[in-house]
Write a protein that holds these residues in place. Sequence first.
Motif, PDB file in Angstrom:
ATOM      1  N   SER A  23       0.842  -1.197   0.000  1.00 23.20           N
ATOM      2  CA  SER A  23       0.000   0.000   0.000  1.00 23.20           C
ATOM      3  C   SER A  23       0.877   1.247   0.000  1.00 23.20           C
ATOM      4  O   SER A  23       1.863   1.318   0.732  1.00 23.20           O
ATOM      5  N   ALA A  31      -1.303  -6.106  -0.801  1.00 23.47           N
ATOM      6  CA  ALA A  31      -2.381  -6.769  -1.540  1.00 23.47           C
ATOM      7  C   ALA A  31      -1.751  -7.812  -2.451  1.00 23.47           C
ATOM      8  O   ALA A  31      -0.690  -7.590  -3.032  1.00 23.47           O
ATOM      9  N   THR A  51      -5.634  -8.865   1.088  1.00 25.57           N
ATOM     10  CA  THR A  51      -4.863  -7.805   1.710  1.00 25.57           C
ATOM     11  C   THR A  51      -4.504  -8.233   3.114  1.00 25.57           C
ATOM     12  O   THR A  51      -5.257  -8.936   3.783  1.00 25.57           O
ATOM     13  N   TRP A  77      -2.918  -0.434  -6.188  1.00 29.21           N
ATOM     14  CA  TRP A  77      -3.626   0.383  -5.208  1.00 29.21           C
ATOM     15  C   TRP A  77      -4.033   1.717  -5.819  1.00 29.21           C
ATOM     16  O   TRP A  77      -3.306   2.290  -6.632  1.00 29.21           O
ATOM     17  N   SER A  78      -5.175   2.215  -5.374  1.00 29.51           N
ATOM     18  CA  SER A  78      -5.586   3.564  -5.731  1.00 29.51           C
ATOM     19  C   SER A  78      -4.569   4.567  -5.199  1.00 29.51           C
ATOM     20  O   SER A  78      -3.982   4.385  -4.139  1.00 29.51           O
ATOM     21  N   GLU A  82      -7.088   5.175   0.256  1.00 28.06           N
ATOM     22  CA  GLU A  82      -6.267   4.109   0.840  1.00 28.06           C
ATOM     23  C   GLU A  82      -6.979   2.764   0.900  1.00 28.06           C
ATOM     24  O   GLU A  82      -6.328   1.719   1.072  1.00 28.06           O
ATOM     25  N   LEU A  85      -8.583  -0.636  -4.354  1.00 31.86           N
ATOM     26  CA  LEU A  85      -7.585  -1.260  -5.222  1.00 31.86           C
ATOM     27  C   LEU A  85      -8.279  -1.854  -6.436  1.00 31.86           C
ATOM     28  O   LEU A  85      -9.496  -2.036  -6.455  1.00 31.86           O
TER      29      LEU A  85
END
Length: 304
Positions: A23, A31, A51, A77-78, A82, A85
Amino acid sequence: MGTTAGAGALRLPGLHGYAVEFSPYCPGRVACAAAQYYGMAGAGGGAAGVTGNVAPHGRRRRLEIFDWNDGLFDVTWSENNENVLITCSGDGSLQIWDMAKTKGPLQVYKEHTLEAYSVDWSQTRGEQLVVSGSWDQTAKLWDPAVGKSLCTFKGHEGVIYSTIWSPHIPGCFASASGDQTLRIWDVKTLGAKLVIPAHQAEVLSCDWCKYDENLLVTGAVDCSLKGWDLRNVRQPVFVLLGHTYAIRRVKFSPFHATLLASCSYDFTVRFWDFSKPNTLLETVEHHTEFTCGLDLSLHNRGQV
């Protein structure tokens, strides 16, 4: 790396990992995109996005499993939430997941006609774009807020295994393919800006140097890693040899300009410094099967 003796494991019973990503927000949270039966199609094939938290010497805790009905091959991940994903799967679709809402994906994009094998979220400021690469030989550009792809990039003559955004140049990404090439793309134009005949074998992975916008590395079925300076691609700037089977994933260090890591079907993870006379720093043999996924933490120097 100096820390591999303290390695620990997150166990995924019945699943085979394909990609793992730290992350960008939470130290120790990872993840993993995974599949049953090594991702092969057939009855009973299933998948999960996993995750979990990984402490350097503490208890490993699995947080969530997101089930999908086909193998998941990559995860990203975005860069603006947070808990969000994106995964991509063997049925050609991309799935957006929210860790706070575990009953199913927020959104599913199904446009690729064959396996979607790579997905990456742009890291440059001012844009929220996702790129995917597929066995259908195309890459697609997505805005997660829009329900369909923005455009499709064609030109590869083989399977696309890897699509990676430049961390420096907005709207620029690289792709690696079974057609033995590395290609550089600009989202403003549909054709490749640059086509590099990188290996005489399928190219399975590529990554951008975090400290040099012109430097990329490729890893291939020929067991070699090659560095490429985009200003002069006639010859690689370095060649790293040592793996004994195909290289599945390669990543530059976020902390060292000349350090990178690779993993392979030879079960190993290897660390390299291409600036040193003896480029191979360390070979790690903790895995007992194909090593397909690899990431280096942005938060903890030396954690992989």
